[in-house]
Scaffold this active site. Structure first.
Site, PDB file in Angstrom:
ATOM      1  N   TYR A 167     -12.180 -14.731   2.750  1.00 48.89           N
ATOM      2  CA  TYR A 167     -11.132 -13.744   3.036  1.00 48.89           C
ATOM      3  C   TYR A 167     -10.663 -13.878   4.491  1.00 48.89           C
ATOM      4  O   TYR A 167     -11.470 -13.867   5.412  1.00 48.89           O
ATOM      5  CB  TYR A 167     -11.665 -12.326   2.787  1.00 48.89           C
ATOM      6  CG  TYR A 167     -10.695 -11.252   3.232  1.00 48.89           C
ATOM      7  CD1 TYR A 167      -9.675 -10.828   2.383  1.00 48.89           C
ATOM      8  CD2 TYR A 167     -10.776 -10.706   4.508  1.00 48.89           C
ATOM      9  CE1 TYR A 167      -8.767  -9.872   2.803  1.00 48.89           C
ATOM     10  CE2 TYR A 167      -9.867  -9.735   4.937  1.00 48.89           C
ATOM     11  CZ  TYR A 167      -8.869  -9.333   4.081  1.00 48.89           C
ATOM     12  OH  TYR A 167      -7.970  -8.389   4.500  1.00 48.89           O
TER      13      TYR A 167
ATOM     14  N   TYR B  17      -2.837 -12.943   2.759  1.00 47.52           N
ATOM     15  CA  TYR B  17      -2.554 -12.593   1.360  1.00 47.52           C
ATOM     16  C   TYR B  17      -1.448 -13.443   0.743  1.00 47.52           C
ATOM     17  O   TYR B  17      -1.684 -14.302  -0.106  1.00 47.52           O
ATOM     18  CB  TYR B  17      -2.162 -11.100   1.261  1.00 47.52           C
ATOM     19  CG  TYR B  17      -3.222 -10.152   1.713  1.00 47.52           C
ATOM     20  CD1 TYR B  17      -4.225  -9.726   0.832  1.00 47.52           C
ATOM     21  CD2 TYR B  17      -3.251  -9.656   3.017  1.00 47.52           C
ATOM     22  CE1 TYR B  17      -5.206  -8.836   1.240  1.00 47.52           C
ATOM     23  CE2 TYR B  17      -4.236  -8.763   3.435  1.00 47.52           C
ATOM     24  CZ  TYR B  17      -5.198  -8.365   2.542  1.00 47.52           C
ATOM     25  OH  TYR B  17      -6.166  -7.494   2.948  1.00 47.52           O
TER      26      TYR B  17
ATOM     27  N   LYS C 132       0.817  -1.212   0.000  1.00 44.81           N
ATOM     28  CA  LYS C 132       0.000   0.000   0.000  1.00 44.81           C
ATOM     29  C   LYS C 132       0.857   1.272   0.000  1.00 44.81           C
ATOM     30  O   LYS C 132       0.388   2.331  -0.384  1.00 44.81           O
ATOM     31  CB  LYS C 132      -0.965  -0.006   1.182  1.00 44.81           C
ATOM     32  CG  LYS C 132      -1.888  -1.224   1.260  1.00 44.81           C
ATOM     33  CD  LYS C 132      -2.563  -1.543  -0.058  1.00 44.81           C
ATOM     34  CE  LYS C 132      -3.496  -2.743  -0.040  1.00 44.81           C
ATOM     35  NZ  LYS C 132      -2.954  -4.001   0.456  1.00 44.81           N
TER      36      LYS C 132
HETATM   37  C1  LIG Z   1      -3.726  -5.249   0.279  1.00 42.49           C
HETATM   38  C2  LIG Z   1      -2.801  -6.382   0.172  1.00 42.49           C
HETATM   39  C3  LIG Z   1      -2.750  -7.164  -0.994  1.00 42.49           C
HETATM   40  C4  LIG Z   1      -3.676  -6.978  -2.151  1.00 42.49           C
HETATM   41  O1  LIG Z   1      -3.472  -5.782  -2.868  1.00 42.49           O
HETATM   42  P1  LIG Z   1      -4.698  -5.175  -3.682  1.00 42.49           P
HETATM   43  O2  LIG Z   1      -4.149  -4.003  -4.357  1.00 42.49           O
HETATM   44  O3  LIG Z   1      -5.746  -4.846  -2.644  1.00 42.49           O
HETATM   45  O4  LIG Z   1      -5.195  -6.228  -4.597  1.00 42.49           O
HETATM   46  C5  LIG Z   1      -1.835  -8.188  -1.057  1.00 42.49           C
HETATM   47  N1  LIG Z   1      -1.010  -8.446  -0.028  1.00 42.49           N
HETATM   48  C6  LIG Z   1      -1.030  -7.730   1.118  1.00 42.49           C
HETATM   49  C7  LIG Z   1      -0.108  -8.108   2.206  1.00 42.49           C
HETATM   50  C8  LIG Z   1      -1.925  -6.671   1.259  1.00 42.49           C
HETATM   51  O5  LIG Z   1      -1.953  -5.959   2.400  1.00 42.49           O
END
Ligand SMILES: *Cc1c(COP(=O)(O)O)cnc(C)c1O
Length: 331
Positions: free
Chosen positions: A263, A289, A49
């Protein structure tokens, strides 16, 4: 293609390293696996992010905002990086976090990212599971405006065309790094949730006519939903980078076969992948993730969809702070 006409603040450690994973590659017996270390973007334990926030917070400053507001799940990595970026810019930050009770871990509501959110000075507003987050952030934005504040609202995951510019930058870095290593990248794989990361990568590779394929491993949405969301954002990003029309539908590939029960809910393949990366390469993934994305990559290799002689790049999107709120999953 260019991204330099957009306002940007410098808060990420860039370029992030591109590293070879020889022991994991050998163990799986398929392609050579490389990792793009976007867990090492440097801001408040890092993650994907931060690249998006370089553009989003810059836009907030241009617009004269005094308060950043964003939304996410309780253990949102995005929320934590937003709190840190707002602190760096001297802006107030409000986080509207949905308590999904994802795991029965005492740290879920107070540890990991939540601990850091509070440390970073953000105001954490807890919302019950099932809250319509888009409506909640709009409502909070209106309230703040009535009170005389100038809020800047960041959608979930920072995923809009401006945020996705950060991942156009990542695509450009990968192209440069591959060129200097003399490496041909056959495919990039990564965890995909709110579409911005994948949209930026796809638009960046398309705008540069790099011919590098991207697979987004969904960690939540159905492939159909996420494909639509990625295509929509990627199409708009292509306009922002002056490469309109360069993104075609076939460039958006989403695999949703490793979401599991939902999720944030653990799977045994995720646990195996997290342990494998840690024990072969000392590489720490997260349960929500990157663990599920790595499970997807392992599966693609075992099924022979990626083979010896190919080079695949796994984008490590971060999430290590969240791992500490899910400790019970690995007991
Ligand atoms: C937010 C996030 C993602 C996914 O990214 P997006 O742009 O929302 O698809 C992947 N890995 C981690 C660790 C994240 O925090």
């Amino acid at each position: 293609m260019r991204i330099d006409q957009n306002a940007r603040i410098g808060i990420a450690h860039l370029p992030t390293p591109l590293e070879h994973l020889p022991r994991l590659s050998e163990m799986l017996g398929g392609p050579e696996i490389y990792v793009k270390r976007d867990d090492a973007t440097g801001l408040a334990t890092g993650g994907n992010k931060t690249r998006k926030l370089e553009f989003l917070i810059a836009e907030a400053l241009v617009l004269g905002a005094d308060t950043i507001v964003t939304v996410g799940a309780m253990q949102s990595n995005h929320a934590r990086q937003t709190a840190a970026a707002a602190a760096r810019a001297g802006l107030r930050c409000e986080l509207l976090l949905e308590n999904r009770h994802a795991v029965a871990d005492p740290a879920y509501e107070t540890g990991g990212n939540v601990l850091l959110d509070r440390l970073l000075g953000a105001d954490v507003i807890e919302l019950p599971a099932g809250t319509d987050l888009e409506a909640a952030i709009e409502r909070r934005g209106s309230q703040l405006r009535e009170e005389g504040s100038v809020p800047y609202l960041i959608p979930i995951g920072g995923s809009n065309p401006v945020g996705a510019l950060g991942y156009v930058g990542c695509a450009m870095e990968l192209i440069d790094q591959a060129r200097s290593l003399g490496l041909r990248i056959d495919r990039v794989v990564h965890a995909s949730a709110s579409a911005g990361t994948q949209a930026g990568l796809v638009a960046g590779f398309a705008g540069a006519a790099a011919g590098i394929a991207v697979t987004g491993l969904s960690v939540g949405m159905s492939a159909k939903q996420l494909t639509e969301a990625v295509f929509d954002i990627a199409t708009e990003v292509a306009v922002l980078i002056e490469a309109p029309g360069s993104v075609t539908r076939d460039m958006v590939v989403v695999d949703d076969s490793h979401v599991g029960p939902g999720y944030g809910l653990p799977t045994s393949e995720m646990r195996e992948a997290v342990e494998m990366a840690a024990r072969t390469e000392g590489l720490i993934l997260d349960p929500v993730y990157t663990g599920k994305a790595m499970a997807g990559l392992v599966d693609m290799i075992r099924r022979g969809r990626l083979t010896r002689g190919q080079n695949v790049v796994f984008v490590h999107t971060g999430g290590v702070a969240g791992l500490f709120a899910y400790g019970s999953v690995f007991e």
